[in-house]
Motif scaffolding. Structure first.
Motif, PDB file in Angstrom:
ATOM      1  N   ALA A 168       0.836  -1.189   0.000  1.00  0.00           N
ATOM      2  CA  ALA A 168       0.000   0.000   0.000  1.00  0.00           C
ATOM      3  C   ALA A 168       0.875   1.244   0.000  1.00  0.00           C
ATOM      4  N   GLY A 169       0.577   2.159  -0.916  1.00  0.00           N
ATOM      5  CA  GLY A 169       1.307   3.410  -0.961  1.00  0.00           C
ATOM      6  C   GLY A 169       0.749   4.395   0.048  1.00  0.00           C
ATOM      7  N   PRO A 170       1.412   5.537   0.205  1.00  0.00           N
ATOM      8  CA  PRO A 170       0.934   6.523   1.159  1.00  0.00           C
ATOM      9  C   PRO A 170      -0.352   7.201   0.676  1.00  0.00           C
ATOM     10  N   ASP A 171      -1.030   7.823   1.602  1.00  0.00           N
ATOM     11  CA  ASP A 171      -2.237   8.589   1.292  1.00  0.00           C
ATOM     12  C   ASP A 171      -1.809  10.045   1.144  1.00  0.00           C
ATOM     13  N   CYS A 172      -1.747  10.536  -0.097  1.00  0.00           N
ATOM     14  CA  CYS A 172      -1.172  11.859  -0.357  1.00  0.00           C
ATOM     15  C   CYS A 172      -2.171  13.004  -0.304  1.00  0.00           C
ATOM     16  N   THR A 173      -3.411  12.771  -0.705  1.00  0.00           N
ATOM     17  CA  THR A 173      -4.400  13.845  -0.702  1.00  0.00           C
ATOM     18  C   THR A 173      -5.808  13.271  -0.752  1.00  0.00           C
ATOM     19  N   LYS A 174      -6.744  14.071  -0.309  1.00  0.00           N
ATOM     20  CA  LYS A 174      -8.173  13.735  -0.422  1.00  0.00           C
ATOM     21  C   LYS A 174      -8.829  14.596  -1.507  1.00  0.00           C
ATOM     22  N   GLU A 175      -8.063  15.534  -2.069  1.00  0.00           N
ATOM     23  CA  GLU A 175      -8.593  16.463  -3.069  1.00  0.00           C
ATOM     24  C   GLU A 175      -8.918  15.754  -4.387  1.00  0.00           C
ATOM     25  N   ALA A 176      -9.931  16.250  -5.072  1.00  0.00           N
ATOM     26  CA  ALA A 176     -10.315  15.727  -6.386  1.00  0.00           C
ATOM     27  C   ALA A 176      -9.211  16.045  -7.403  1.00  0.00           C
ATOM     28  N   LYS A 177      -9.127  15.234  -8.446  1.00  0.00           N
ATOM     29  CA  LYS A 177      -8.054  15.401  -9.439  1.00  0.00           C
ATOM     30  C   LYS A 177      -8.079  16.756 -10.128  1.00  0.00           C
ATOM     31  N   ASP A 178      -9.224  17.413 -10.186  1.00  0.00           N
ATOM     32  CA  ASP A 178      -9.251  18.735 -10.818  1.00  0.00           C
ATOM     33  C   ASP A 178      -8.530  19.795  -9.972  1.00  0.00           C
ATOM     34  N   LYS A 179      -8.175  19.463  -8.751  1.00  0.00           N
ATOM     35  CA  LYS A 179      -7.410  20.365  -7.871  1.00  0.00           C
ATOM     36  C   LYS A 179      -5.907  20.079  -7.944  1.00  0.00           C
ATOM     37  N   TRP A 180      -5.516  18.994  -8.605  1.00  0.00           N
ATOM     38  CA  TRP A 180      -4.110  18.590  -8.679  1.00  0.00           C
ATOM     39  C   TRP A 180      -3.316  19.527  -9.589  1.00  0.00           C
ATOM     40  N   MET A 181      -2.049  19.665  -9.273  1.00  0.00           N
ATOM     41  CA  MET A 181      -1.109  20.394 -10.121  1.00  0.00           C
ATOM     42  C   MET A 181      -0.958  19.614 -11.436  1.00  0.00           C
ATOM     43  N   PRO A 182      -0.921  20.290 -12.576  1.00  0.00           N
ATOM     44  CA  PRO A 182      -0.702  19.563 -13.838  1.00  0.00           C
ATOM     45  C   PRO A 182       0.610  18.780 -13.796  1.00  0.00           C
ATOM     46  N   GLU A 183       0.620  17.605 -14.427  1.00  0.00           N
ATOM     47  CA  GLU A 183       1.812  16.749 -14.415  1.00  0.00           C
ATOM     48  C   GLU A 183       3.050  17.481 -14.917  1.00  0.00           C
ATOM     49  N   ALA A 184       2.913  18.251 -15.986  1.00  0.00           N
ATOM     50  CA  ALA A 184       4.072  18.964 -16.547  1.00  0.00           C
ATOM     51  C   ALA A 184       4.652  19.946 -15.531  1.00  0.00           C
ATOM     52  N   LYS A 185       3.800  20.643 -14.795  1.00  0.00           N
ATOM     53  CA  LYS A 185       4.267  21.594 -13.791  1.00  0.00           C
ATOM     54  C   LYS A 185       4.961  20.856 -12.642  1.00  0.00           C
ATOM     55  N   MET A 186       4.409  19.711 -12.252  1.00  0.00           N
ATOM     56  CA  MET A 186       5.012  18.921 -11.175  1.00  0.00           C
ATOM     57  C   MET A 186       6.390  18.419 -11.592  1.00  0.00           C
ATOM     58  N   LYS A 187       6.489  17.892 -12.817  1.00  0.00           N
ATOM     59  CA  LYS A 187       7.786  17.416 -13.311  1.00  0.00           C
ATOM     60  C   LYS A 187       8.812  18.544 -13.339  1.00  0.00           C
ATOM     61  N   GLU A 188       8.394  19.721 -13.785  1.00  0.00           N
ATOM     62  CA  GLU A 188       9.275  20.886 -13.848  1.00  0.00           C
ATOM     63  C   GLU A 188       9.779  21.248 -12.441  1.00  0.00           C
ATOM     64  N   MET A 189       8.884  21.208 -11.452  1.00  0.00           N
ATOM     65  CA  MET A 189       9.259  21.515 -10.080  1.00  0.00           C
ATOM     66  C   MET A 189      10.287  20.509  -9.545  1.00  0.00           C
ATOM     67  N   ILE A 190      10.056  19.226  -9.826  1.00  0.00           N
ATOM     68  CA  ILE A 190      10.964  18.169  -9.365  1.00  0.00           C
ATOM     69  C   ILE A 190      12.345  18.340 -10.000  1.00  0.00           C
ATOM     70  N   LEU A 191      12.371  18.583 -11.294  1.00  0.00           N
ATOM     71  CA  LEU A 191      13.641  18.770 -11.998  1.00  0.00           C
ATOM     72  C   LEU A 191      14.391  20.002 -11.483  1.00  0.00           C
ATOM     73  N   SER A 192      13.654  21.060 -11.150  1.00  0.00           N
ATOM     74  CA  SER A 192      14.292  22.282 -10.653  1.00  0.00           C
ATOM     75  C   SER A 192      14.935  22.075  -9.280  1.00  0.00           C
ATOM     76  N   GLN A 193      14.539  21.012  -8.570  1.00  0.00           N
ATOM     77  CA  GLN A 193      15.119  20.693  -7.266  1.00  0.00           C
ATOM     78  C   GLN A 193      16.357  19.795  -7.404  1.00  0.00           C
ATOM     79  N   GLY A 194      16.752  19.502  -8.647  1.00  0.00           N
ATOM     80  CA  GLY A 194      17.972  18.737  -8.887  1.00  0.00           C
ATOM     81  C   GLY A 194      17.770  17.243  -9.076  1.00  0.00           C
ATOM     82  N   TYR A 195      16.526  16.795  -9.109  1.00  0.00           N
ATOM     83  CA  TYR A 195      16.273  15.370  -9.327  1.00  0.00           C
ATOM     84  C   TYR A 195      16.283  15.050 -10.818  1.00  0.00           C
ATOM     85  N   LYS A 196      16.617  13.811 -11.134  1.00  0.00           N
ATOM     86  CA  LYS A 196      16.493  13.293 -12.498  1.00  0.00           C
ATOM     87  C   LYS A 196      15.401  12.240 -12.440  1.00  0.00           C
ATOM     88  N   ILE A 197      14.452  12.334 -13.351  1.00  0.00           N
ATOM     89  CA  ILE A 197      13.298  11.443 -13.346  1.00  0.00           C
ATOM     90  C   ILE A 197      13.493  10.326 -14.351  1.00  0.00           C
TER      91      ILE A 197
END
Length: 86
Positions: free
Chosen positions: A18-47
């Protein structure tokens, strides 16, 4: 006794995957995938792999030091919910 042991193994196995429980918010409230990937990459991670796991964004990749990581993110605010370094 064998049936009890088998039931324990089944329950233990289902809990460990079982994975963690990250949010109860509906998917229309989620950050777009492209924006999330950009944020992760800007923190120095390689995906290596980016995916949705239940109600989380999850990546497999490497941190700034080149260590393998598996990270679960809250898809609404981008906060780290769980991180495993390998």
């Amino acid at each position: 006794m064998k049936a009890l042991f088998a039931m324990f193994i089944l329950l233990a196995g289902s809990v460990s995957f079982a994975g963690p429980d990250c949010t109860k918010e509906a998917k229309d409230k989620w950050m777009p995938e492209a924006k999330m990937k950009e944020m992760i990459l800007s923190q120095g991670y390689k995906i290596k792999k980016f995916k949705i796991d239940g109600n989380c964004y999850e990546i497999y990749g490497w941190d700034k030091e080149g260590k393998k990581v598996e990270i679960y993110y809250n898809p609404v605010d981008g906060s780290v919910v769980k991180e495993n370094k390998k």
